[in-house]
Design an enzyme around this catalytic site. Structure first.
Site, PDB file in Angstrom:
ATOM      1  N   CYS A  52       0.824  -1.219   0.000  1.00 60.14           N
ATOM      2  CA  CYS A  52       0.000   0.000   0.000  1.00 60.14           C
ATOM      3  C   CYS A  52       0.856   1.265   0.000  1.00 60.14           C
ATOM      4  O   CYS A  52       0.423   2.307  -0.473  1.00 60.14           O
ATOM      5  CB  CYS A  52      -0.895   0.059   1.231  1.00 60.14           C
ATOM      6  SG  CYS A  52      -1.352  -1.511   1.901  1.00 60.14           S
ATOM      7  N   ASP A  84      -2.170  -2.889   8.015  1.00 58.63           N
ATOM      8  CA  ASP A  84      -3.081  -3.829   8.669  1.00 58.63           C
ATOM      9  C   ASP A  84      -2.938  -5.231   8.103  1.00 58.63           C
ATOM     10  O   ASP A  84      -3.149  -6.218   8.805  1.00 58.63           O
ATOM     11  CB  ASP A  84      -4.523  -3.345   8.510  1.00 58.63           C
ATOM     12  CG  ASP A  84      -4.792  -2.128   9.374  1.00 58.63           C
ATOM     13  OD1 ASP A  84      -3.839  -1.635   9.994  1.00 58.63           O
ATOM     14  OD2 ASP A  84      -5.940  -1.674   9.430  1.00 58.63           O
ATOM     15  N   CYS A 125      -3.026   3.704   2.843  1.00 61.61           N
ATOM     16  CA  CYS A 125      -3.434   2.541   3.633  1.00 61.61           C
ATOM     17  C   CYS A 125      -4.491   3.009   4.637  1.00 61.61           C
ATOM     18  O   CYS A 125      -4.780   4.198   4.744  1.00 61.61           O
ATOM     19  CB  CYS A 125      -2.201   1.975   4.321  1.00 61.61           C
ATOM     20  SG  CYS A 125      -2.343   0.322   4.978  1.00 61.61           S
ATOM     21  N   ASP A 126      -5.055   2.070   5.399  1.00 59.82           N
ATOM     22  CA  ASP A 126      -6.255   2.356   6.190  1.00 59.82           C
ATOM     23  C   ASP A 126      -6.153   3.578   7.105  1.00 59.82           C
ATOM     24  O   ASP A 126      -7.045   4.425   7.120  1.00 59.82           O
ATOM     25  CB  ASP A 126      -6.600   1.167   7.085  1.00 59.82           C
ATOM     26  CG  ASP A 126      -6.881  -0.089   6.286  1.00 59.82           C
ATOM     27  OD1 ASP A 126      -6.584  -0.123   5.083  1.00 59.82           O
ATOM     28  OD2 ASP A 126      -7.402  -1.032   6.892  1.00 59.82           O
ATOM     29  N   LYS A 127      -5.106   3.645   7.916  1.00 58.51           N
ATOM     30  CA  LYS A 127      -5.042   4.686   8.938  1.00 58.51           C
ATOM     31  C   LYS A 127      -4.411   5.974   8.424  1.00 58.51           C
ATOM     32  O   LYS A 127      -4.577   7.042   9.018  1.00 58.51           O
ATOM     33  CB  LYS A 127      -4.235   4.206  10.166  1.00 58.51           C
ATOM     34  CG  LYS A 127      -4.697   2.885  10.709  1.00 58.51           C
ATOM     35  CD  LYS A 127      -6.144   2.908  11.094  1.00 58.51           C
ATOM     36  CE  LYS A 127      -6.699   1.530  11.360  1.00 58.51           C
ATOM     37  NZ  LYS A 127      -6.597   0.560  10.261  1.00 58.51           N
ATOM     38  N   CYS A 197      -5.239  -2.651  -0.399  1.00 58.75           N
ATOM     39  CA  CYS A 197      -6.043  -3.875  -0.474  1.00 58.75           C
ATOM     40  C   CYS A 197      -7.268  -3.654  -1.361  1.00 58.75           C
ATOM     41  O   CYS A 197      -7.972  -2.641  -1.247  1.00 58.75           O
ATOM     42  CB  CYS A 197      -6.458  -4.311   0.915  1.00 58.75           C
ATOM     43  SG  CYS A 197      -5.047  -4.776   1.932  1.00 58.75           S
ATOM     44  N   GLU A 449      -8.292  -5.236  14.781  1.00 59.27           N
ATOM     45  CA  GLU A 449      -9.239  -5.739  13.791  1.00 59.27           C
ATOM     46  C   GLU A 449      -9.317  -7.260  13.885  1.00 59.27           C
ATOM     47  O   GLU A 449      -8.329  -7.913  14.184  1.00 59.27           O
ATOM     48  CB  GLU A 449      -8.769  -5.374  12.378  1.00 59.27           C
ATOM     49  CG  GLU A 449      -8.937  -3.929  12.057  1.00 59.27           C
ATOM     50  CD  GLU A 449      -8.613  -3.616  10.601  1.00 59.27           C
ATOM     51  OE1 GLU A 449      -8.073  -4.499   9.902  1.00 59.27           O
ATOM     52  OE2 GLU A 449      -8.899  -2.494  10.183  1.00 59.27           O
ATOM     53  N   SER A 475     -11.969  -5.496  10.158  1.00 58.12           N
ATOM     54  CA  SER A 475     -11.350  -5.026   8.929  1.00 58.12           C
ATOM     55  C   SER A 475     -12.446  -4.704   7.929  1.00 58.12           C
ATOM     56  O   SER A 475     -13.547  -5.268   7.993  1.00 58.12           O
ATOM     57  CB  SER A 475     -10.462  -6.143   8.377  1.00 58.12           C
ATOM     58  OG  SER A 475     -10.291  -5.971   6.997  1.00 58.12           O
TER      59      SER A 475
HETATM   60 FE1  FES Z   1      -2.895  -1.254   3.531  1.00 60.29          FE
HETATM   61 FE2  FES Z   1      -4.798  -3.146   3.382  1.00 60.29          FE
HETATM   62  S1  FES Z   1      -2.908  -3.230   4.482  1.00 60.29           S
HETATM   63  S2  FES Z   1      -4.808  -1.147   2.578  1.00 60.29           S
END
Ligand code: FES
Length: 561
Positions: A52, A84, A125-127, A197, A449, A475
């Site tokens: 990511c 993650d 990425c997520d955060k 992801c 998660e 997640s």
């Molecule tokens: Fe980064 Fe899924 S681990 S978007």
């Protein structure tokens, strides 16, 4: 003209009282003529350790070129990221949600301390995304987010794969439903290269909704990481930032109650991650806008779930560009009255003006997004549940595919690893409500998660036969009958701490009630006997996090008293 735009950096470049700063700016290669130009901090969460983020430093260079070409000074700096995908199912996950606030703190710190006039965050990425937006709201200087882009799908034996395929392969392994060769084949081929992801998981959820909120350029969330449009977007950012400076449009002009509603409407329509609830509560607090779980429920009540995207659906994020991208979906939502058109965005135009240039969804040709008359579900999949197990709220993901009610027997896990062991031993059976507790923001700590447990449950063929509730979170890749974000959390003595194996638990998504079927007297007796566990950490970042984090119903923010 430029002197009007460098309202912060001129403190360093033109004040005779700060010769050291001027000397340092000469030292990094600036010339005297550069001192009147606005300085733009380019915050990259690039690092080599996961797909990511691996390409973000490269994208930042394109952003810098575009900034410098528009008579400004682009200055790249880095902040951290936590993947993650790398941390799910292990103790590293404790650091994931806290990383959001570290990212916010670090961007705020660099931009404010270095006197930058604007900030561009290159994140993937997520955060990273909510962290960057929280910093932008705190700083309130012209800001744009650039999304690193979604990953392309992997392939193995004719099947399209993504990160969740790898976790679900583990469940199949437990259930003896996959050969060793195919297990390895799935793991080796799920992730073909750079990008976040690939389903409507948390990263793509946040990217799509932040674009709808107006803080990234149209199509930022739709170009895959390896698409040529992504580089083009990076090069265009400089001109967009120049315009924001000239118009003095700042994040607090863009982040409003209406634009937050737009963001959450897109989350609901696309079937996005429950983490969006947590992150938008935090973003709203950073911008000083009242937003509650009940506001999120109200948006869910009026927004149909219409996109057949993973995790519960068929399509990947890479497919959305072919139907007109997120702008086409948002344009459709606007046409049916679900989007506020008068919010200002980073283009300097309103949402409605941007959408006028977007393509239309073709319901004859594409089958990814349904008309609102024939939705996947009439209301949003994110549901806020209360009840005697969640007096301050909880967040469930109810797509309708797993049913709307569940009644079963509690099976308690004090740590997510226990469910994996129980699954491997065949101890989780149809009808169980698995309770994973002490996984909250303080108890975990870090509110982990539960992708590994939920994917393993799916892989074991129990996805439609059990439910899972937790004071942790899920997640964006999670699907199944799941309720998370339960508050108060077990560490604070919430009722989830008092559940025993064999108790009856019911989840009703119609009435939005999560119930533990024991008497009030029994509940009181258990509460009286409950002893708060010792914090798992007292020092270091996690020790500080336990002392400062607010509840999940308050967005898990860490900068409030
Ligand atoms: Fe980064 Fe899924 S681990 S978007």
């Amino acid at each position: 003209m430029a002197t009007e735009l460098n309202r912060f950096s001129k403190t360093l470049t033109q004040e005779v009282t700060n010769p050291a700063a001027q000397a340092m700016l000469y030292g990094i290669g600036l010339k005297e003529e550069d001192f009147v130009k606005p300085q733009i901090g380019i915050a990259s969460t690039g690092y080599e350790g996961n797909p990511c983020n691996m390409h973000l430093n490269g994208l930042s260079v394109y952003v810098k070129q575009g900034v410098n070409a528009n008579d400004m000074v682009g200055l790249i700096f880095n902040t951290i990221g936590v993947s993650d995908g790398m941390t799910n199912g292990n103790d590293g996950m404790r650091y994931s949600l806290p990383s959001r606030d570290i990212i916010a703190d670090s961007i705020e710190t660099v931009v404010a301390a270095q006197w930058y006039d604007g900030v561009i965050a290159v994140v993937g990425c997520d955060k990273n995304m909510p962290g960057a937006i929280m910093a932008m709201a705190r700083l309130d200087r012209p800001s744009i987010m650039v999304y690193g882009g979604t990953i392309r799908s992997g392939h193995y034996k004719g099947q399209k794969l993504d990160i969740v395929s790898a976790f679900e392969a583990l469940g199949k392994k437990f259930a003896n439903n996959i050969s060793d060769e195919d297990y390895k084949g799935v793991i080796q081929n799920s992730i073909p290269g750079q990008g976040a992801c690939g389903g409507m998981y948390t990263a793509n959820t946040m990217a799509s909704s932040i674009e709808a909120m107006g803080l990234s350029l149209p199509f930022s969330s739709s170009y895959p990481a390896t698409h040529e449009g992504k580089q083009e977007e990076c090069k265009k950012i400089g001109a967009a930032m120049k315009k924001l400076l000239e118009l003095n449009i700042t994040p607090k002009d863009i982040i409003t109650k209406k634009s937050l509603e737009n963001a959450l409407t897109v989350v609901m329509a696309l079937g996005g991650s429950t983490n969006a609830a947590l992150h938008y509560l935090a973003i709203a607090r950073a911008a000083g806008i009242p937003l509650t779980l009940d506001d999120i429920q109200a948006i869910s009540d009026r927004t149909p779930f219409i996109a057949d995207l993973k995790p519960s659906g068929k399509y990947f994020m890479e497919d959305i560009l072919e139907i007109g991208g997120v702008p086409a979906v948002t344009k459709y939502l606007y046409s049916v009255g679900l989007i506020h058109g008068d919010c200002i965005t980073v283009t300097g135009k309103t949402v409605a003006e941007n959408l006028a240039e977007a393509p239309d969804l073709d319901f004859e040709k594409q089958k990814m997004v349904f008309p609102i008359e024939t939705p996947i579900k009439k209301t949003g999949h994110i549901q806020v549940l209360y009840g005697n197990l969640a007096p301050e709220g909880s967040v469930a993901k109810i797509t309708g595919k797993e049913g709307l009610t569940f009644d079963g027997e509690a099976k308690v896990c004090e740590h997510e690893s226990e469910i994996i062991e129980m699954l491997a031993k065949g101890e989780i059976k149809a009808g169980h409500v698995v309770v994973i507790r002490n996984a909250g923001p303080k108890g975990g700590p870090g509110m982990s998660e539960m992708l590994k447990p939920t994917s393993a449950v799916m892989g074991a063929g129990l996805g439609d036969k059990i439910a899972l509730i937790t004071d942790g979170r899920f997640s964006g890749g999670t699907h199944g009958f799941v309720v998370g974000h339960i508050t108060p959390e077990a560490f604070d003595g919430g009722p989830i701490a008092l559940v025993k194996d064999g108790d009856r638990i019911s989840i009703d998504a119609n009435t939005r009630v999560l119930s533990l079927h024991i008497s009030d007297e029994e509940m009181a007796a258990r509460k009286a006997a409950w002893v708060q566990p010792a914090p798992r950490f007292t020092k270091g970042m996690l020790g500080r996090y336990i002392r400062t984090v607010k509840s999940a119903s308050e967005g898990c923010v860490t900068d409030e008293a």
